[in-house]
Design an enzyme around this catalytic site. Structure first.
Site, short mmCIF file in Angstrom:
data_model
loop_
_atom_site.label_atom_id
_atom_site.label_comp_id
_atom_site.label_asym_id
_atom_site.label_seq_id
_atom_site.Cartn_x
_atom_site.Cartn_y
_atom_site.Cartn_z
N TYR A 158 8.07 -18.59 -20.87
CA TYR A 158 7.21 -17.93 -19.86
C TYR A 158 7.31 -16.41 -19.99
CZ TYR A 158 4.44 -17.91 -15.57
OH TYR A 158 3.44 -17.73 -14.64
N LYS A 165 5.10 -11.89 -12.97
CA LYS A 165 5.11 -12.60 -11.67
C LYS A 165 6.19 -12.00 -10.75
CE LYS A 165 1.86 -15.72 -12.33
NZ LYS A 165 0.51 -15.47 -11.78
P1 NDP Z 1 -7.26 -20.77 -15.13
O1 NDP Z 1 -7.33 -20.51 -16.59
O2 NDP Z 1 -8.02 -21.92 -14.62
O3 NDP Z 1 -7.64 -19.47 -14.31
C1 NDP Z 1 -7.25 -18.18 -14.71
C2 NDP Z 1 -8.32 -17.25 -14.23
O4 NDP Z 1 -7.93 -15.88 -14.48
C3 NDP Z 1 -9.65 -17.44 -14.94
O5 NDP Z 1 -10.66 -17.69 -14.00
C4 NDP Z 1 -9.89 -16.11 -15.64
O6 NDP Z 1 -11.24 -15.73 -15.66
C5 NDP Z 1 -9.12 -15.17 -14.74
N1 NDP Z 1 -8.89 -13.88 -15.40
C6 NDP Z 1 -8.14 -13.61 -16.49
N2 NDP Z 1 -8.25 -12.31 -16.82
C7 NDP Z 1 -9.09 -11.74 -15.92
C8 NDP Z 1 -9.61 -10.45 -15.73
N3 NDP Z 1 -9.30 -9.42 -16.55
N4 NDP Z 1 -10.47 -10.22 -14.69
C9 NDP Z 1 -10.80 -11.23 -13.85
N5 NDP Z 1 -10.35 -12.49 -13.99
C10 NDP Z 1 -9.51 -12.74 -15.00
O7 NDP Z 1 -5.69 -20.96 -14.82
P2 NDP Z 1 -4.86 -21.25 -13.50
O8 NDP Z 1 -5.72 -21.82 -12.45
O9 NDP Z 1 -3.66 -21.97 -13.96
O10 NDP Z 1 -4.37 -19.79 -13.07
C11 NDP Z 1 -4.60 -19.23 -11.80
C12 NDP Z 1 -3.35 -18.53 -11.30
O11 NDP Z 1 -2.35 -19.49 -11.01
C13 NDP Z 1 -2.73 -17.56 -12.28
O12 NDP Z 1 -2.23 -16.43 -11.58
C14 NDP Z 1 -1.57 -18.37 -12.83
O13 NDP Z 1 -0.54 -17.55 -13.36
C15 NDP Z 1 -1.13 -19.07 -11.57
N6 NDP Z 1 -0.24 -20.21 -11.74
C16 NDP Z 1 -0.60 -21.23 -12.58
C17 NDP Z 1 0.25 -22.30 -12.75
C18 NDP Z 1 -0.11 -23.42 -13.66
O14 NDP Z 1 0.79 -24.16 -14.06
N7 NDP Z 1 -1.36 -23.59 -14.01
C19 NDP Z 1 1.55 -22.38 -12.05
C20 NDP Z 1 1.79 -21.28 -11.16
C21 NDP Z 1 0.93 -20.22 -11.04
P3 NDP Z 1 -12.13 -15.91 -17.03
O15 NDP Z 1 -11.87 -17.32 -17.49
O16 NDP Z 1 -13.52 -15.68 -16.54
O17 NDP Z 1 -11.61 -14.90 -17.95
#
Ligand code: NDP
Length: 258
Positions: A158, A165
């Site tokens: 990670y 984070k």
């Molecule tokens: P997704 O890939 O589904 O979502 C990530 C999102 O971040 C996408 O919609 C992407 O938009 C957006 N993003 C990335 N870069 C940018 C940017 N420069 N400007 C605007 N938007 C941006 O993944 P998750 O749902 O897993 O992630 C969501 C959150 O949850 C994150 O903070 C992640 O670290 C956190 N999280 C996830 C876990 C997991 O296991 N999945 C566990 C704990 C926390 P686009 O695709 O349009 O670029």
């Protein structure tokens, strides 16, 4: 839960597809009666978002483009939001990014650029968004972001995202202190691993985490987007009105284990 958020205008950021945590959040907020504004970055995400909304009968107040790496894009997004929705009550921040090569191997090999990028998009973006939200949260509000256990402990691979984070969780506390006097609360959810686009394609060895949780976590199961969605909805609602600066674990209790 129905009606808990009626009349509340809430911004949701971070839907890439139906597996996104932000989509779980959307379903919970919609069920609670909130009016929703969505931000997206990629055109592909916008297309997915519009399909998902229409398939689920959710009528958004607005969908706006917002790249959190770009101040002009953030300002333009908020100009568009303010023109249509002058008062907002909530923000669900669910975005993060790090280069794939920084999510494997050893943290000691992180490059300056890889470190900068992950901090910028995954941690500073909350600060930038909070600054804009503060202007529109004239009736008070609630901001919720998404973190992970790698902020507190070493989780293999990670790496740079764990450090981002940690900065995100510290930002939650500083922002909570700044914004509390305006009746704006700031909290984080620390979710267990969920199979989403970023997680599966990004973190090396990610799938190994699931069996450890299934075997050892107090609840003996992994969490899903809907569980995170409901907890986020709680933190965005008045049910959590006494809570700010908090990191709430939604991880089947895994974080309590030594
Ligand atoms: P997704 O890939 O589904 O979502 C990530 C999102 O971040 C996408 O919609 C992407 O938009 C957006 N993003 C990335 N870069 C940018 C940017 N420069 N400007 C605007 N938007 C941006 O993944 P998750 O749902 O897993 O992630 C969501 C959150 O949850 C994150 O903070 C992640 O670290 C956190 N999280 C996830 C876990 C997991 O296991 N999945 C566990 C704990 C926390 P686009 O695709 O349009 O670029």
């Amino acid at each position: 839960m129905s009606g808990l958020l009626s009349g509340k205008n809430i911004i949701v950021m971070g839907i890439a597809n139906e597996r996104s945590i932000a989509w779980g959040i959307t379903k919970s907020l919609h069920e609670a009666g909130a009016n929703l504004i969505f931000t997206y970055r990629k055109e592909r995400s916008f297309n997915k978002l519009t399909q998902l909304l229409s398939a689920n009968g959710i009528e958004p107040l607005l969908c706006v483009s917002c790249d959190v790496a770009d101040d002009d894009s953030i300002e333009a997004a908020f100009r568009e939001i303010q023109a249509k929705v002058p008062v907002i009550h909530g923000l669900a921040h669910s975005v993060a990014f790090a280069e794939k090569e920084d999510l494997q191997g050893e943290y000691v090999d992180t490059t300056r650029e890889g470190y900068r990028l992950s901090q910028d998009i995954s941690a500073y973006s909350l600060v930038a968004m909070a600054k804009e939200c503060k202007k529109l949260m004239t009736e008070g509000g609630s901001i919720v972001t998404q973190s992970y256990l790698g902020a507190e402990r070493v989780v293999k691979n990670y790496n740079v995202m764990g450090v981002a984070k940690a900065a995100l969780e510290a930002s939650v506390r500083y922002l909570a202190d700044d914004l509390g006097k305006y009746n704006i609360r700031v909290n984080a959810i620390s979710s267990g691993p969920i199979r989403t686009l970023s997680a599966k394609g990004g973190v090396a060895g990610f799938t190994d985490l699931f069996s450890a949780i299934q075997e050892k976590a107090p609840l003996r199961k992994n969490v899903d987007q809907d569980e995170v969605g409901d907890a986020t909805m709680f933190l965005l609602s008045k049910l959590s009105r006494g809570i700010t600066g908090e990191v709430l674990h939604v991880d089947s209790g895994y974080h309590i284990l030594g």
